[in-house]
Design a protein around this motif. Structure first.
Motif, PDB file in Angstrom:
ATOM      1  N   VAL A   1       4.550  17.376   8.391  1.00 34.04           N
ATOM      2  CA  VAL A   1       4.026  16.247   7.628  1.00 34.04           C
ATOM      3  C   VAL A   1       5.155  15.761   6.729  1.00 34.04           C
ATOM      4  N   ASN A   2       5.437  14.480   6.803  1.00 34.05           N
ATOM      5  CA  ASN A   2       6.490  13.900   5.986  1.00 34.05           C
ATOM      6  C   ASN A   2       5.850  13.356   4.716  1.00 34.05           C
ATOM      7  N   VAL A   3       6.146  13.981   3.600  1.00 35.77           N
ATOM      8  CA  VAL A   3       5.573  13.578   2.317  1.00 35.77           C
ATOM      9  C   VAL A   3       6.072  12.189   1.926  1.00 35.77           C
ATOM     10  N   ALA A   4       7.280  11.860   2.287  1.00 35.78           N
ATOM     11  CA  ALA A   4       7.821  10.531   1.975  1.00 35.78           C
ATOM     12  C   ALA A   4       7.009   9.445   2.689  1.00 35.78           C
ATOM     13  N   ASN A   5       6.658   9.707   3.950  1.00 31.55           N
ATOM     14  CA  ASN A   5       5.818   8.742   4.674  1.00 31.55           C
ATOM     15  C   ASN A   5       4.464   8.579   4.002  1.00 31.55           C
ATOM     16  N   LEU A   6       3.901   9.688   3.564  1.00 33.40           N
ATOM     17  CA  LEU A   6       2.610   9.659   2.884  1.00 33.40           C
ATOM     18  C   LEU A   6       2.699   8.841   1.605  1.00 33.40           C
ATOM     19  N   SER A   7       3.726   9.101   0.839  1.00 38.79           N
ATOM     20  CA  SER A   7       3.933   8.369  -0.410  1.00 38.79           C
ATOM     21  C   SER A   7       4.168   6.889  -0.139  1.00 38.79           C
ATOM     22  N   ASN A   8       5.008   6.575   0.832  1.00 38.33           N
ATOM     23  CA  ASN A   8       5.292   5.173   1.176  1.00 38.33           C
ATOM     24  C   ASN A   8       4.034   4.454   1.657  1.00 38.33           C
ATOM     25  N   TYR A   9       3.207   5.160   2.412  1.00 33.65           N
ATOM     26  CA  TYR A   9       1.977   4.562   2.928  1.00 33.65           C
ATOM     27  C   TYR A   9       1.078   4.122   1.780  1.00 33.65           C
ATOM     28  N   PHE A  10       0.846   5.005   0.817  1.00 38.71           N
ATOM     29  CA  PHE A  10      -0.049   4.662  -0.284  1.00 38.71           C
ATOM     30  C   PHE A  10       0.558   3.590  -1.189  1.00 38.71           C
ATOM     31  N   GLN A  11       1.861   3.623  -1.366  1.00 40.37           N
ATOM     32  CA  GLN A  11       2.509   2.572  -2.160  1.00 40.37           C
ATOM     33  C   GLN A  11       2.410   1.222  -1.445  1.00 40.37           C
ATOM     34  N   GLN A  12       2.674   1.234  -0.155  1.00 37.15           N
ATOM     35  CA  GLN A  12       2.603  -0.013   0.625  1.00 37.15           C
ATOM     36  C   GLN A  12       1.172  -0.538   0.679  1.00 37.15           C
ATOM     37  N   LYS A  13       0.216   0.365   0.785  1.00 40.56           N
ATOM     38  CA  LYS A  13      -1.189  -0.043   0.817  1.00 40.56           C
ATOM     39  C   LYS A  13      -1.561  -0.728  -0.495  1.00 40.56           C
ATOM     40  N   GLN A  14      -1.111  -0.190  -1.602  1.00 38.59           N
ATOM     41  CA  GLN A  14      -1.381  -0.768  -2.909  1.00 38.59           C
ATOM     42  C   GLN A  14      -0.689  -2.127  -3.053  1.00 38.59           C
ATOM     43  N   ARG A  15       0.575  -2.210  -2.616  1.00 44.77           N
ATOM     44  CA  ARG A  15       1.314  -3.477  -2.679  1.00 44.77           C
ATOM     45  C   ARG A  15       0.640  -4.539  -1.809  1.00 44.77           C
ATOM     46  N   THR A  16       0.216  -4.131  -0.634  1.00 44.44           N
ATOM     47  CA  THR A  16      -0.452  -5.068   0.274  1.00 44.44           C
ATOM     48  C   THR A  16      -1.751  -5.582  -0.340  1.00 44.44           C
ATOM     49  N   LYS A  17      -2.485  -4.682  -0.953  1.00 46.27           N
ATOM     50  CA  LYS A  17      -3.739  -5.067  -1.598  1.00 46.27           C
ATOM     51  C   LYS A  17      -3.478  -6.077  -2.719  1.00 46.27           C
ATOM     52  N   ILE A  18      -2.448  -5.807  -3.503  1.00 46.32           N
ATOM     53  CA  ILE A  18      -2.086  -6.717  -4.601  1.00 46.32           C
ATOM     54  C   ILE A  18      -1.627  -8.063  -4.043  1.00 46.32           C
ATOM     55  N   GLU A  19      -0.808  -8.034  -3.005  1.00 42.20           N
ATOM     56  CA  GLU A  19      -0.304  -9.268  -2.402  1.00 42.20           C
ATOM     57  C   GLU A  19      -1.440 -10.093  -1.792  1.00 42.20           C
ATOM     58  N   LEU A  20      -2.392  -9.428  -1.164  1.00 41.30           N
ATOM     59  CA  LEU A  20      -3.532 -10.153  -0.587  1.00 41.30           C
ATOM     60  C   LEU A  20      -4.373 -10.811  -1.676  1.00 41.30           C
ATOM     61  N   GLU A  21      -4.580 -10.108  -2.775  1.00 47.52           N
ATOM     62  CA  GLU A  21      -5.332 -10.687  -3.889  1.00 47.52           C
ATOM     63  C   GLU A  21      -4.573 -11.867  -4.491  1.00 47.52           C
ATOM     64  N   LYS A  22      -3.266 -11.704  -4.601  1.00 49.00           N
ATOM     65  CA  LYS A  22      -2.420 -12.782  -5.126  1.00 49.00           C
ATOM     66  C   LYS A  22      -2.489 -13.997  -4.201  1.00 49.00           C
ATOM     67  N   LEU A  23      -2.399 -13.746  -2.898  1.00 47.59           N
ATOM     68  CA  LEU A  23      -2.489 -14.824  -1.911  1.00 47.59           C
ATOM     69  C   LEU A  23      -3.848 -15.515  -1.993  1.00 47.59           C
ATOM     70  N   ARG A  24      -4.890 -14.717  -2.052  1.00 48.22           N
ATOM     71  CA  ARG A  24      -6.240 -15.285  -2.148  1.00 48.22           C
ATOM     72  C   ARG A  24      -6.384 -16.138  -3.406  1.00 48.22           C
TER      73      ARG A  24
END
Length: 190
Positions: free
Chosen positions: A59-82
């Motif tokens: 299990v790559n912890v960096a991938n796990l960390s990047n996934y949750f960070q990217q998920k949060q950024r994507t959520k913020i970007e989608l709200e910003k876009l909306r």
């Protein structure tokens, strides 16, 4: 009554708002769907060691960390876009509301001009009678005819222009909110 023909902006822009909200939701959903399979980055890596004849799971912890960070950024970007799209829609509705008011005002002014044209026609008929009775000369009569025709042509052009602008507005907002005004203006041509 000057406001006889006008409608409330809620009814006028109902279809337009509905269509625009559907477009906004489609854009947001498209971006959500686009990011749907990023969870695959969380899957553990599986390898086979040929020398030891063993499977390794990591299990790559960096991938796990990047996934949750990217998920949060994507959520913020989608709200910003909306939010941006909703703000654009609100601005567009305000602009359309201003255009609607302008069309109604132009319609009211044109109605007054049309009422005045009835008086102009009576004056024209009076001058024609004066010419027929030799009270005014030919040059004056021709100038009166020319001025009357120019005024009629200008009124015709204003009416046609307003009809075109009203039809374009209705097409844009997908609502026949100006049908009474258009019918009124169309009856004038008959």
């Amino acid at each position: 009554n000057n406001t006889l023909f006008s409608q409330s902006s809620d009814t006028i822009f109902h279809n337009f708002k509905k269509i625009e909200l559907h477009k906004i939701d489609s854009v947001v959903n498209f971006n959500t769907e686009k990011n749907k399979y990023k969870y695959l980055a969380l899957m553990p890596s599986v390898s086979y060691d040929v020398l030891n004849s063993s499977f390794n799971v990591g299990v790559n912890v960096a991938n796990l960390s990047n996934y949750f960070q990217q998920k949060q950024r994507t959520k913020i970007e989608l709200e910003k876009l909306r939010f941006q799209l909703l703000q654009q829609q609100q601005n567009e509705i305000e602009n359309l509301g201003n255009k609607y008011e302008l069309l109604i005002n132009d319609f009211e002014f044109l109605k007054i001009e049309i009422q005045n044209s009835v008086l102009d026609q009576e004056l024209f008929n009076l001058k024609k009678a004066q010419y027929d009775n030799n009270k005014i000369n030919l040059e004056e009569w021709l100038n009166i005819q020319k001025n009357h025709q120019n005024a009629s042509l200008l009124l015709f052009a204003k009416r046609k222009n307003l009809i075109t602008r009203m039809k374009q507005f209705q097409l844009k907002i997908k609502n026949s909110c100006l049908e009474q005004e258009l019918n009124f203006l169309s009856l004038l041509s008959n």
